[in-house]
Design a protein around this motif. Sequence first.
Motif, short mmCIF file in Angstrom:
data_model
loop_
_atom_site.label_atom_id
_atom_site.label_comp_id
_atom_site.label_asym_id
_atom_site.label_seq_id
_atom_site.Cartn_x
_atom_site.Cartn_y
_atom_site.Cartn_z
N GLU A 62 18.35 -39.00 28.17
CA GLU A 62 19.34 -37.92 28.22
C GLU A 62 20.69 -38.40 28.76
O GLU A 62 21.75 -38.05 28.24
CB GLU A 62 18.79 -36.78 29.08
CG GLU A 62 19.04 -35.41 28.45
CD GLU A 62 18.25 -34.33 29.16
OE1 GLU A 62 18.88 -33.50 29.82
OE2 GLU A 62 16.99 -34.35 29.06
N LYS A 63 20.60 -39.24 29.78
CA LYS A 63 21.83 -39.74 30.41
C LYS A 63 22.62 -40.60 29.42
O LYS A 63 23.84 -40.48 29.29
CB LYS A 63 21.44 -40.54 31.67
CG LYS A 63 22.54 -41.34 32.32
CD LYS A 63 23.40 -40.45 33.23
CE LYS A 63 24.45 -41.24 34.01
NZ LYS A 63 25.45 -41.91 33.22
N LYS A 64 21.88 -41.46 28.70
CA LYS A 64 22.53 -42.33 27.72
C LYS A 64 23.21 -41.51 26.63
O LYS A 64 24.34 -41.79 26.22
CB LYS A 64 21.47 -43.23 27.06
CG LYS A 64 21.55 -44.68 27.54
CD LYS A 64 20.60 -45.55 26.73
CE LYS A 64 20.08 -46.70 27.59
NZ LYS A 64 18.89 -47.32 27.05
N LYS B 142 28.85 -50.69 21.37
CA LYS B 142 27.78 -51.33 22.14
C LYS B 142 26.81 -50.31 22.72
O LYS B 142 25.60 -50.55 22.78
CB LYS B 142 28.37 -52.21 23.24
CG LYS B 142 29.05 -53.46 22.67
CD LYS B 142 29.60 -54.35 23.76
CE LYS B 142 30.15 -55.63 23.13
NZ LYS B 142 30.86 -56.46 24.12
N MET B 143 27.35 -49.15 23.13
CA MET B 143 26.46 -48.08 23.63
C MET B 143 25.56 -47.57 22.51
O MET B 143 24.36 -47.33 22.71
CB MET B 143 27.30 -46.91 24.18
CG MET B 143 27.98 -47.21 25.51
SD MET B 143 29.35 -46.06 25.82
CE MET B 143 28.46 -44.70 26.54
N HIS C 46 18.63 -49.98 19.89
CA HIS C 46 17.62 -50.95 20.36
C HIS C 46 16.49 -50.22 21.07
O HIS C 46 15.32 -50.52 20.86
CB HIS C 46 18.26 -51.95 21.34
CG HIS C 46 19.24 -52.87 20.69
ND1 HIS C 46 20.29 -53.45 21.36
CD2 HIS C 46 19.36 -53.28 19.40
CE1 HIS C 46 21.00 -54.18 20.53
NE2 HIS C 46 20.45 -54.10 19.33
N SER C 47 16.85 -49.22 21.91
CA SER C 47 15.81 -48.52 22.67
C SER C 47 14.85 -47.77 21.76
O SER C 47 13.73 -47.48 22.13
CB SER C 47 16.45 -47.58 23.70
OG SER C 47 16.90 -46.39 23.06
N LEU C 48 15.31 -47.47 20.55
CA LEU C 48 14.43 -46.78 19.59
C LEU C 48 13.77 -47.76 18.61
O LEU C 48 13.12 -47.35 17.66
CB LEU C 48 15.22 -45.72 18.81
CG LEU C 48 15.81 -44.57 19.65
CD1 LEU C 48 16.67 -43.67 18.79
CD2 LEU C 48 14.70 -43.77 20.32
N VAL D 224 36.53 -48.38 21.47
CA VAL D 224 35.63 -48.29 20.31
C VAL D 224 34.54 -49.36 20.43
O VAL D 224 33.36 -49.08 20.21
CB VAL D 224 36.40 -48.43 18.97
CG1 VAL D 224 35.42 -48.40 17.80
CG2 VAL D 224 37.42 -47.31 18.82
N ILE D 225 34.94 -50.57 20.83
CA ILE D 225 33.93 -51.64 20.98
C ILE D 225 32.88 -51.24 22.03
O ILE D 225 31.68 -51.43 21.84
CB ILE D 225 34.58 -52.99 21.36
CG1 ILE D 225 35.50 -53.45 20.20
CG2 ILE D 225 33.52 -54.06 21.63
CD1 ILE D 225 36.30 -54.69 20.50
N LYS D 226 33.36 -50.64 23.12
CA LYS D 226 32.43 -50.17 24.16
C LYS D 226 31.44 -49.16 23.57
O LYS D 226 30.23 -49.23 23.80
CB LYS D 226 33.22 -49.50 25.30
CG LYS D 226 33.06 -50.21 26.63
CD LYS D 226 33.70 -49.38 27.75
CE LYS D 226 34.90 -50.12 28.34
NZ LYS D 226 35.76 -49.28 29.16
N LEU D 227 31.96 -48.21 22.80
CA LEU D 227 31.13 -47.17 22.19
C LEU D 227 30.13 -47.78 21.20
O LEU D 227 28.96 -47.39 21.15
CB LEU D 227 32.02 -46.13 21.50
CG LEU D 227 31.34 -44.96 20.79
CD1 LEU D 227 30.48 -44.15 21.75
CD2 LEU D 227 32.39 -44.04 20.14
#
Length: 558
Positions: free
Chosen positions: A117-119, A187-188, A194-196, A182-185
């Motif tokens: 949720e935080k992510k 990567k998020m 990846h987590s999925l 945008v690059i930061k986003l």
Amino acid sequence: MKKLVVFSLVVLFITGCNSGTKKMEKELKALIDTLEVKAKPVETGAALAYFNAAVTGKDEEYKKSSEFNIQMSKIYQDTVVFARLREIKESGKIKDSLLTRQLNILYNTFLGNQVDEKKMEDIINAQTKLEQKYSTFRATIDGKKLTDNDIESILKNSANSKELEKCWLASKQIGENVGADVIKLVKMRNEMAHSLGFANYHDMSLRLSDQDPDQIEKLFDELDSLTRDTFSALKSDIDSALAAKYKIKPEALMPWHYQNRFFQEASAIYNINLDGYYAKLDVVQLATDFYAGIGLDVTAILANSDLYEKEGKYQHAFCTHIDRSGDVRIVCNIKNNDQWMGTTLHELGHGVYDKNIDMQLPYYLRTPAHTFTTEAIAMIFGRLASNPYWLRDNAGISAEEADRISRDVKNNLRLQQLVFSRWSQVMFRFEKSMYANPDQDLNKLWWDLVEQYQLLKRPEGRNNADWAAKIHIASYPCYYHNYQLGELLASQLQVYINTSILKVGEYDIVSLSRNPEIGTYLLNSVFRPGAKYQWNDMIKRATGEELTAKYYAGEFLK
Ligand SMILES: [Zn+2]
């Protein structure tokens, strides 16, 4: 040989009937029914609030819409339901084809929502902040602020190379401003993917929308090799025309000479203006009569729609199916001109698709087969507004007039398609490569692709985040390729209609008017099935072939 077939049929029969399957199918059906009861009022509420927000511009409607959206994502975040869906899916016990489709759709919807949720919150916040930057940023030239419309207007109308260059450079200022964010986003988003269990966010976006990334890339490769030579020849025509206009040598043409920020639309090198034909007509009446002529009634859609300009109203157009039960509406800002004729036909194309989905299908299958399949239908009808024979049959221009303008109109349509197609190559390949490796030199990647696919010249020494000036990269990620897929399918369906229903040449320009057989075909083969079949399965049933770039190439490359 025959015996073998009988044997395998028997095996199928036995697996199909085993009690594990029956029990699990019953459980899945109950689970889907419970979900529908929960989701339908929320989804309907969200769609209605969004419609009201767009039409009135009122804050409280926007607020309502976002509250419904949060409620909706909570329904699909439910980890217990998702775990059960996963078990059912992995058991391989669901044999019923309708249940299998619903299971796949629901599984993907839930999977996309199984994020910490935080992510998720961080991503939404980062995206909202970026969106605000895009909408509030104003480019400046010599201290003077410019809107996007100002910029587009200068690029279209100025004949002064110095002014064009300044203006184009100004249009890229936003890129430098947001590039790092945008690059930061990106990567998020990758981290979430990846987590999925996905390779990256691009891979995840495509797979969750039921597209195989390799298959989509193959289509873009095919399209690339089909369009390369014709585009290159047309690009020379554009260059000659523009060089003459700007009084420079073709070799001296730079990206700012192509009349829009990204060279995503055709430069105006043909002399056509269709607005005059529509000025004294009623666009809504024309659209109503046209659709009636092919057996598709749009009066119920129009009755619920919001068609004309209003203070505070959303300025573009869309179509929405409020309740998956036939309440279909469009939002437009109609004027009696060429652009709005096209847009009205386009949005009503989405409308007749939604309206005619078989309402006996289960709730989760009462949607088009894919977003790009409904885009394709809208494109087929939207293209008609600039079709000389459609104008003849619907807007009362003479046959001579239709013939007179047909060459320029056809050339212009072809130019539009090819220019857009090469631009969509840049977008698709840039996003794919960026999500695969966001740490690479993205400024270089962008211009390498622009040079390769659009044949534009990189300004000497240019090393800026020009890619980040395109808002879609930040706000509508990994979606752009669907516009191109829609164009491919529009051509494929058009060729099928030409050859199988109208019995004319594959690529003849036809007005598609006053022939109910056209409506009947679309109704039975495309609209009624909704999402009953996977999109490529639907296309194969409707046209005899899976999605291919062949007919798009045939239509626009000759
Ligand atoms: Zn559309």
